[in-house]
Design an enzyme around this catalytic site. Structure first.
Site, PDB file in Angstrom:
ATOM      1  CD  GLU A  78      35.434   8.794  60.839  1.00 31.13           C
ATOM      2  OE1 GLU A  78      35.740   8.319  61.963  1.00 31.13           O
ATOM      3  OE2 GLU A  78      34.630   9.739  60.698  1.00 31.13           O
TER       4      GLU A  78
ATOM      5  CG  ASP B  67      37.916   6.880  70.872  1.00 29.76           C
ATOM      6  OD1 ASP B  67      39.029   7.200  70.430  1.00 29.76           O
ATOM      7  OD2 ASP B  67      36.868   6.906  70.180  1.00 29.76           O
TER       8      ASP B  67
END
Ligand SMILES: O=P(O)(O)OC[C@@H](O)[C@@H](O)c1c[nH]c2ccccc12
Length: 270
Positions: free
Chosen positions: A49, A60
């Site tokens: 990724e 995040d």
């Protein structure tokens, strides 16, 4: 069939799970990210990724937030730079399937009409946009399919009745988020995680991968029992952060890459 499909078929033959690392491109710089990608391939990664750094990474945790800030701070890394990094890594012999991982805003900035031809030209096989809900993804779905690129959906333990609708439109694989909240290593996962994975498994014939919080060999082995792939981001990004000083000096770069190799070996092979 693209590289992602072929990779999962190959691993199914070998009865092995896919190890899917995430890294922030441009942390600390693009050249180092390319070297890390090539190291990850040597160390045993199956798919990678490629994280596009973003100024407001709402999903995040602190590790990836810091990583994005470093990438944006020193080099203003753009989504184009990340796509270019994939093209260069491929030109230098990396055979890994690439997934571009980006929030929706950088995609809109670049333009839906531009991003898909760029992804196709750079041999990027998948796209994950965590903040693009199914209800708004029709145009992106259509363009992705037209360019042979998998738009990989995220499903969460709270997705419940949405799981069916999400996975019927999925392609490539289904990304099961192991816990609520933001990315970051964890010692425990959502209480209903096993039931959740079973529910997703029953709803799709696509491979399923799990991510969020995974950082140890024990966790990797546990999830490999029920999933076809395991995504690890923060634990790897933290490792990169640890060895930044070694990357900064040409003489110690091999040591930095060796420490990343050691991290991966411990994680997937113990
Ligand atoms: O960092 P973790 O806890 O290992 O989780 C994977 C995650 O990093 C990666 O897939 C990812 C990075 N940013 C995200 C935002 C939303 C969902 C997933 C992600």
């Amino acid at each position: 069939m693209n590289r992602i499909d072929r990779k999962f078929a190959e691993l199914k033959e070998q009865q092995k799970p896919a190890f899917i690392p995430f890294l922030t491109i441009g942390d600390p710089d693009v050249r180092t990210s390319i070297d890390i990608i090539k190291q990850l391939e040597q160390s045993g990664a199956s798919i990678v990724e490629l994280g596009v750094p973003y100024s407001d990474p709402l999903a995040d945790g602190p590790v990836i937030q810091r990583s994005s800030q470093r990438a944006l701070g020193s080099h203003q890394i753009s989504i184009r730079d990340c796509i270019e990094a994939a093209r260069v890594a491929r030109s230098e012999g990396c055979e890994l399937p690439f997934i571009l991982f980006t929030y929706y805003n950088p995609v809109l900035q670049l333009g839906l009409d531009k991003i898909f031809p760029l992804l196709q030209e750079s041999d990027i096989s998948g796209l994950i946009i965590p903040d693009l809900p199914m209800e708004e993804d029709q145009e992106v779905q259509t363009l992705a399919k037209a360019h042979g690129i998998h738009l990989i959906p995220l499903v969460a333990p709270t997705s419940k009745e949405r799981i069916e609708r999400i996975v019927t439109r999925a392609s490539g694989f289904v990304y099961c988020v192991s816990s609520l909240g933001v990315t970051g290593t964890r010692t425990q996962f959502h209480s209903g995680i096993d039931q959740f994975i079973e529910t997703v498994r029953a709803a799709t014939t696509l491979p399923i991968a799990v991510g969020f919080g995974i950082s140890t060999h024990e966790q990797f082995v546990k999830f490999a029992q029920s999933c076809d792939g395991i995504v690890v981001g923060s634990a790897l990004v933290r490792q990169v952060e640890e060895v930044l000083p070694l990357f900064a000096d040409a003489a110690t770069r091999p040591q930095a890459l060796q420490q990343i190799d050691d991290f991966v070996s411990k994680l997937i092979r113990s």
